[in-house]
Motif scaffolding. Structure first.
Motif, PDB file in Angstrom:
ATOM      1  N   ILE A 246      21.745  38.616 -23.078  1.00 43.81           N
ATOM      2  CA  ILE A 246      21.172  39.050 -22.505  1.00 43.81           C
ATOM      3  C   ILE A 246      20.713  38.852 -21.057  1.00 43.81           C
ATOM      4  O   ILE A 246      20.850  39.244 -19.851  1.00 43.81           O
ATOM      5  N   ALA A 247      20.231  37.484 -20.761  1.00 45.44           N
ATOM      6  CA  ALA A 247      20.341  36.865 -19.234  1.00 45.44           C
ATOM      7  C   ALA A 247      21.152  36.800 -18.978  1.00 45.44           C
ATOM      8  O   ALA A 247      21.455  37.229 -17.372  1.00 45.44           O
ATOM      9  N   LEU A 248      22.937  36.477 -19.380  1.00 48.53           N
ATOM     10  CA  LEU A 248      24.327  36.225 -18.602  1.00 48.53           C
ATOM     11  C   LEU A 248      24.422  37.404 -18.191  1.00 48.53           C
ATOM     12  O   LEU A 248      24.295  37.166 -16.865  1.00 48.53           O
ATOM     13  N   GLY A 249      24.583  38.599 -18.901  1.00 48.81           N
ATOM     14  CA  GLY A 249      25.012  39.702 -17.373  1.00 48.81           C
ATOM     15  C   GLY A 249      23.511  39.840 -16.807  1.00 48.81           C
ATOM     16  O   GLY A 249      24.486  40.777 -15.140  1.00 48.81           O
ATOM     17  N   TYR A 250      22.291  40.029 -16.849  1.00 49.16           N
ATOM     18  CA  TYR A 250      21.540  40.239 -15.736  1.00 49.16           C
ATOM     19  C   TYR A 250      21.904  39.428 -14.444  1.00 49.16           C
ATOM     20  O   TYR A 250      22.110  39.126 -12.712  1.00 49.16           O
ATOM     21  N   THR A 251      22.230  38.122 -14.670  1.00 50.09           N
ATOM     22  CA  THR A 251      22.532  36.508 -13.840  1.00 50.09           C
ATOM     23  C   THR A 251      23.542  37.015 -13.349  1.00 50.09           C
ATOM     24  O   THR A 251      24.364  37.299 -11.624  1.00 50.09           O
ATOM     25  N   MET A 252      24.961  37.100 -13.973  1.00 46.45           N
ATOM     26  CA  MET A 252      26.019  38.088 -13.360  1.00 46.45           C
ATOM     27  C   MET A 252      26.046  38.909 -12.544  1.00 46.45           C
ATOM     28  O   MET A 252      26.621  38.530 -11.094  1.00 46.45           O
ATOM     29  N   VAL A 253      25.164  39.988 -12.760  1.00 47.19           N
ATOM     30  CA  VAL A 253      25.125  41.220 -11.553  1.00 47.19           C
ATOM     31  C   VAL A 253      24.086  40.970 -10.466  1.00 47.19           C
ATOM     32  O   VAL A 253      25.174  41.040  -9.482  1.00 47.19           O
ATOM     33  N   TYR A 254      23.344  40.202 -10.932  1.00 45.41           N
ATOM     34  CA  TYR A 254      22.415  39.507  -9.327  1.00 45.41           C
ATOM     35  C   TYR A 254      23.126  38.880  -8.670  1.00 45.41           C
ATOM     36  O   TYR A 254      23.445  38.233  -7.331  1.00 45.41           O
ATOM     37  N   GLY A 255      24.323  37.448  -9.045  1.00 42.74           N
ATOM     38  CA  GLY A 255      24.749  37.109  -8.867  1.00 42.74           C
ATOM     39  C   GLY A 255      25.573  37.769  -7.382  1.00 42.74           C
ATOM     40  O   GLY A 255      26.550  36.913  -7.012  1.00 42.74           O
ATOM     41  N   ILE A 256      26.427  38.984  -8.539  1.00 41.69           N
ATOM     42  CA  ILE A 256      27.585  39.695  -7.234  1.00 41.69           C
ATOM     43  C   ILE A 256      26.923  40.610  -6.134  1.00 41.69           C
ATOM     44  O   ILE A 256      26.687  40.305  -5.379  1.00 41.69           O
ATOM     45  N   ILE A 257      25.701  41.266  -6.825  1.00 47.02           N
ATOM     46  CA  ILE A 257      25.204  42.208  -5.574  1.00 47.02           C
ATOM     47  C   ILE A 257      23.382  42.386  -5.684  1.00 47.02           C
ATOM     48  O   ILE A 257      22.614  42.999  -4.557  1.00 47.02           O
ATOM     49  N   GLU A 258      23.406  41.015  -5.992  1.00 47.35           N
ATOM     50  CA  GLU A 258      22.054  40.934  -5.402  1.00 47.35           C
ATOM     51  C   GLU A 258      20.669  41.641  -5.780  1.00 47.35           C
ATOM     52  O   GLU A 258      19.731  42.073  -5.251  1.00 47.35           O
ATOM     53  N   LEU A 259      20.632  42.276  -6.623  1.00 45.80           N
ATOM     54  CA  LEU A 259      19.726  43.412  -7.804  1.00 45.80           C
ATOM     55  C   LEU A 259      19.647  42.693  -9.119  1.00 45.80           C
ATOM     56  O   LEU A 259      20.079  42.766  -9.483  1.00 45.80           O
ATOM     57  N   ILE A 260      18.432  43.285  -8.858  1.00 50.15           N
ATOM     58  CA  ILE A 260      17.615  42.664 -10.985  1.00 50.15           C
ATOM     59  C   ILE A 260      18.248  44.489 -10.961  1.00 50.15           C
ATOM     60  O   ILE A 260      18.076  45.278 -10.917  1.00 50.15           O
ATOM     61  N   ASN A 261      18.994  44.387 -11.946  1.00 49.22           N
ATOM     62  CA  ASN A 261      18.766  45.352 -12.356  1.00 49.22           C
ATOM     63  C   ASN A 261      18.092  45.832 -14.196  1.00 49.22           C
ATOM     64  O   ASN A 261      18.385  45.345 -15.034  1.00 49.22           O
ATOM     65  N   PHE A 262      16.907  46.239 -13.201  1.00 50.03           N
ATOM     66  CA  PHE A 262      16.075  46.241 -14.390  1.00 50.03           C
ATOM     67  C   PHE A 262      16.558  47.134 -15.718  1.00 50.03           C
ATOM     68  O   PHE A 262      16.243  46.939 -16.818  1.00 50.03           O
ATOM     69  N   ALA A 263      17.463  48.345 -15.516  1.00 50.96           N
ATOM     70  CA  ALA A 263      17.941  48.980 -16.621  1.00 50.96           C
ATOM     71  C   ALA A 263      18.844  48.147 -17.431  1.00 50.96           C
ATOM     72  O   ALA A 263      19.310  48.328 -18.833  1.00 50.96           O
ATOM     73  N   HIS A 264      19.074  46.782 -17.501  1.00 49.86           N
ATOM     74  CA  HIS A 264      19.966  46.307 -18.310  1.00 49.86           C
ATOM     75  C   HIS A 264      19.510  45.990 -19.432  1.00 49.86           C
ATOM     76  O   HIS A 264      20.550  45.731 -20.210  1.00 49.86           O
ATOM     77  N   GLY A 265      18.176  45.803 -19.619  1.00 51.79           N
ATOM     78  CA  GLY A 265      17.263  45.778 -21.073  1.00 51.79           C
ATOM     79  C   GLY A 265      17.393  46.919 -21.951  1.00 51.79           C
ATOM     80  O   GLY A 265      18.095  47.214 -23.114  1.00 51.79           O
ATOM     81  N   GLU A 266      17.609  48.438 -21.167  1.00 51.16           N
ATOM     82  CA  GLU A 266      18.107  49.362 -21.683  1.00 51.16           C
ATOM     83  C   GLU A 266      19.332  49.914 -22.286  1.00 51.16           C
ATOM     84  O   GLU A 266      19.312  50.394 -23.232  1.00 51.16           O
ATOM     85  N   ILE A 267      20.341  48.683 -21.449  1.00 52.91           N
ATOM     86  CA  ILE A 267      21.711  48.800 -22.011  1.00 52.91           C
ATOM     87  C   ILE A 267      21.978  48.628 -23.186  1.00 52.91           C
ATOM     88  O   ILE A 267      22.367  48.398 -24.363  1.00 52.91           O
ATOM     89  N   TYR A 268      21.296  47.169 -23.298  1.00 47.99           N
ATOM     90  CA  TYR A 268      21.065  46.216 -24.430  1.00 47.99           C
ATOM     91  C   TYR A 268      20.406  47.835 -25.571  1.00 47.99           C
ATOM     92  O   TYR A 268      20.719  47.193 -26.779  1.00 47.99           O
ATOM     93  N   MET A 269      19.472  48.256 -25.184  1.00 46.63           N
ATOM     94  CA  MET A 269      19.047  48.935 -26.506  1.00 46.63           C
ATOM     95  C   MET A 269      19.819  50.111 -26.851  1.00 46.63           C
ATOM     96  O   MET A 269      19.898  50.076 -28.090  1.00 46.63           O
ATOM     97  N   ILE A 270      20.357  50.385 -26.327  1.00 43.42           N
ATOM     98  CA  ILE A 270      21.111  51.617 -26.120  1.00 43.42           C
ATOM     99  C   ILE A 270      22.166  51.308 -27.484  1.00 43.42           C
ATOM    100  O   ILE A 270      22.922  51.694 -27.980  1.00 43.42           O
ATOM    101  N   GLY A 271      23.141  49.774 -26.750  1.00 43.92           N
ATOM    102  CA  GLY A 271      23.975  48.787 -27.703  1.00 43.92           C
ATOM    103  C   GLY A 271      23.415  49.001 -29.445  1.00 43.92           C
ATOM    104  O   GLY A 271      24.228  49.449 -30.646  1.00 43.92           O
ATOM    105  N   ALA A 272      22.067  48.631 -28.750  1.00 41.46           N
ATOM    106  CA  ALA A 272      21.540  48.393 -30.183  1.00 41.46           C
ATOM    107  C   ALA A 272      21.833  50.072 -31.345  1.00 41.46           C
ATOM    108  O   ALA A 272      22.047  49.811 -32.678  1.00 41.46           O
ATOM    109  N   PHE A 273      21.289  50.689 -30.576  1.00 43.14           N
ATOM    110  CA  PHE A 273      21.040  52.159 -31.035  1.00 43.14           C
ATOM    111  C   PHE A 273      22.610  52.676 -31.728  1.00 43.14           C
ATOM    112  O   PHE A 273      22.323  53.474 -32.675  1.00 43.14           O
TER     113      PHE A 273
END
Lengths: 407, 300
Positions: free
Chosen positions: B21-48
């Motif tokens: 999960i952290a890889l996605g956070y870090t990549m998005v942050y690296g590019i647009i400097e935004l904490i993508n809070f919805a990232h954890g939810e994307i992970y949850m949707i993947g599991a569902f």
């Protein structure tokens, strides 16, 4: 607006959303009986809904863009109704008097159930105003605001349990405890960038809740503390109904006090420093404003109100447990601030009343409460970041009197 | 010693989970400097999504490997689709807005997605089938490491290596680094910044979904709230390692995993999350740039 191209675009959008929501909206697996339920009706609803909403979305995007252009070309913009009420004395005074009268007679017209709801709404008004200092004025995203609220509530519950001190003694103590915790948390993290602050406060909020839940010897764990006395009035014994009315008026008084303080703070030296800090940190430091100290004041002052409302919350429900202080509570208060308009006192008040009272009176709707809060945050940020009642920025305009030396 | 080894490996598995999960956070942050809070939810949707696909396929009577592969592929596709949609709706219109706006919008999106799954599916914990088959050759070492743990560890390593190669040696990777350094300048030299951002979201979401499938089948149950705590922890890991750096995210995840594993093993399991947050606060105070991050001066 409704040419072929636009319709095709919306059609594609609706196809995309039908694809996107297909597994989660349509299929529901019953893992116990190993059966699958296909809910095709949802698919049609999503399709139709996103088809229409995509028109609305694009219309508002266009409007926003044209609004920006108009502002740039310096055209006069329409003054919204709220703003007119606030600015024109002819409208402002009657509006205030009417609201005041309504607030005064409210408990004598409605049942104690309604009064209770109104008291809760007023609590959120104060919480919103408190968070407004932190998020709206100082621009610090605090996602653990509920932690300070919990600190206040538990202060009253525990002090009352151990030392049996009354509401009025603990009210300032709760406020001070809130401020102390604000400083305690703020001190290490306020030197950091804004987005780290968001996540640290979020973590802090969860931490306080977890400690309250697990430290049984201290906080009595998940079962909480019961039999907290209601606020007293010089030791006069009151019936339940009267004490509800009393609490209501108490809340009105505290709300007025909060409005007064926040209003004065906003125009004070420190208030202007907050706003300046929100707009540009580096420029602010260059002007000689102590960044950390200013931020810390905002943080502590915001936490003070949360602590105070926490005490009132404990006194109102006569029972506290950690389940009342989840992240969702923080999210709710944040969406009040966002909807109302960051920095705008009237806006936050209206938003708190809308967001608390609406789900209360539309029972069928209350299931959708949280999803609504989430949507509000996104939609407000995209289309109207200044909120429903925008805060008027103090501006000084130069209406040049032609200077005499110009000849 | 055995207990120590168990905790060590447990911490590593935990760490790999956070890393996905952290890889996605870090990549998005690296590019647009935004904490993508919805990232954890994307992970949850993947599991569902994986759970739903797996259940449907099980009723159709496919074998385990086929189910695992198909469920992972569908989960990756859907999570990526959610990832770009979230970006288009909640972040793209706010690219020029003050910093606070996209952050609030991200929080809103996270709450929205959580409740969307809650309303459309259920608030209960759902049992997740064990999709990963047991390897025969691991049987003798079962008390130390089990197959799912090994698979998770291997997948994380492979994903990390692939991502590093992608960013270092490919054209799109170069474009990503350029966008991360200076968006306007990248645009001037002909990088399609919007496309780069979309691709970053797709990659981040895809790894999160893959993580979601593996973790869910390892832990054995999911509900709509799993993304939230996992998201915070993964963000902690990303900050710990130095946000924006891919090896940093993995290292940070392992450190966090071990901290939690040893702390719960030797101190108390009630305060598992408290340890994580304490670690985060300490790191932010003493080394705000993270373990592998470089501190940069603020630009005016």
């Amino acid at each position: 607006m409704f040419n072929i191209k636009e319709i095709a675009k919306s059609f594609l959008v609706s196809l995309w959303f039908m694809f996107l929501t297909f597994p989660i909206m349509v299929i529901r697996v019953n893992t116990i009986y190993k059966t699958i339920e296909w809910r095709w009706k949802n698919l049609i609803m999503i399709g139709a809904g996103s088809f229409l909403l995509s028109f609305v979305w694009r219309y508002f995007i266009k409007r926003k863009e044209s609004g920006v252009k108009q502002a740039e070309s310096g055209k006069e913009q329409k003054v919204p109704l709220f703003r007119r009420i606030l600015e024109e004395r002819k409208l402002f005074i009657p509006a205030t008097v009417l609201t005041g009268l309504f607030a005064l007679v409210f408990p004598f017209i409605f049942s104690s159930y309604q009064i209770n709801i109104m008291t809760t709404a007023l609590m959120y008004v104060i919480l919103g105003l408190g968070l407004n200092i932190v998020v709206g004025l100082a621009g610090l995203l605090d996602l653990g605001y509920v932690a300070f609220y919990a600190v206040g509530a538990y202060s009253y519950a525990l002090i009352n349990y151990h030392f049996s001190l009354g509401f009025w003694t603990v009210l300032p103590v709760g406020a001070i405890m809130g401020a102390l915790f604000g400083i305690l948390l703020g001190f290490p993290v306020l030197r950091l960038r804004g987005d780290y602050l968001a996540i640290v406060t979020l973590g802090f909020g969860e931490m306080i809740r977890l400690i309250l839940e697990n430290w049984n010897e201290f906080s009595f764990g998940p079962s909480g503390i019961a039999h907290i006395p209601r606020p007293g009035l010089f030791g006069i014994a009151m019936s339940l109904e009267n004490s509800i009315i009393y609490l209501y008026f108490l809340m009105i008084a505290i709300t007025l006090f909060t409005i007064f303080v926040v209003n004065r703070l906003q125009d004070s030296r420190i208030g202007r420093a907050w706003i300046a800090l929100r707009e540009d940190e580096i420029a602010c430091q260059a002007m000689g404003i102590d960044k950390t100290k200013t931020k810390l004041t905002a943080f502590a002052l915001g936490a003070t109100w949360a602590g105070m409302v926490g005490v009132i919350f404990a006194a109102k429900t006569t029972f506290v447990n950690p389940a009342s202080f989840t992240f969702l509570e923080s999210a709710m208060i944040l969406s009040i601030v966002v909807l109302g308009g960051m920095g705008s006192i009237v806006g936050v008040m209206i938003a708190a009343l809308i967001l608390i009272l609406l789900p209360e009176y539309l029972r069928a709707f209350s299931e959708y409460r949280m999803i609504l809060f989430g949507a509000i945050m996104v939609i407000m940020m995209v289309f109207r970041p200044q909120g429903i009642v925008a805060n008027v920025r103090r501006t000084y305009e130069y209406h040049g009197t032609p200077s005499k030396n110009a000849k | 010693m055995e207990y120590f080894l168990e905790l060590l490996l447990g911490g590593m598995t935990r760490g790999s989970i956070y890393a996905m999960i952290a890889l996605g956070y870090t990549m998005v942050y690296g590019i647009i400097e935004l904490i993508n809070f919805a990232h954890g939810e994307i992970y949850m949707i993947g599991a569902f999504t994986a759970l739903i696909v797996a259940s449907v396929l099980t009723l159709l009577g496919l074998n385990q490997i086929a189910i695992l592969l198909l469920a992972s592929i569908v989960a990756v596709i859907y999570s990526s689709a959610y990832g770009i949609t979230v970006e288009k709706i909640a972040y793209k219109p706010l690219r020029e807005a003050p910093r606070l706006s996209p952050l609030i919008s991200a929080i809103g999106m996270s709450i929205f997605l959580q409740n969307y799954v809650l309303l459309a599916q259920t608030s209960d914990f759902l049992p997740f089938p064990n999709l990963i088959p047991e390897f025969e050759f691991l049987k003798p070492y079962e008390h130390i490491i089990r197959t799912p743990e090994l698979v998770i560890l291997l997948t994380t390593t492979v994903v990390m290596i692939l991502l590093t190669v992608l960013i270092k040696y490919t054209k799109i990777g170069k474009a990503m680094r350029a966008t991360a350094q200076d968006k306007n300048m990248a645009m001037l030299v002909g990088v399609d910044v919007n496309r780069v951002i979309s691709i970053t979201f797709i990659i981040g979401s895809a790894t999160a979904a893959l993580g979601g499938v593996l973790i869910a089948s390892h832990i054995g149950q999911i509900n709509f709230y799993i993304g939230f705590i996992a998201g915070i922890k993964a963000f902690t890991a990303a900050v710990l390692g130095g946000i924006g750096s891919i090896p940093g995210a993995v290292l940070g995840s392992f450190v966090l995993g071990w901290t939690e594993s040893f702390a719960t093993g030797y101190v108390s399991s009630d305060y598992e999350d408290v340890f994580a947050f304490t670690l985060l606060v300490l790191i932010l105070i003493f080394r705000p740039a993270g373990l592998l991050g470089r501190s940069t001066a603020q630009k005016v």
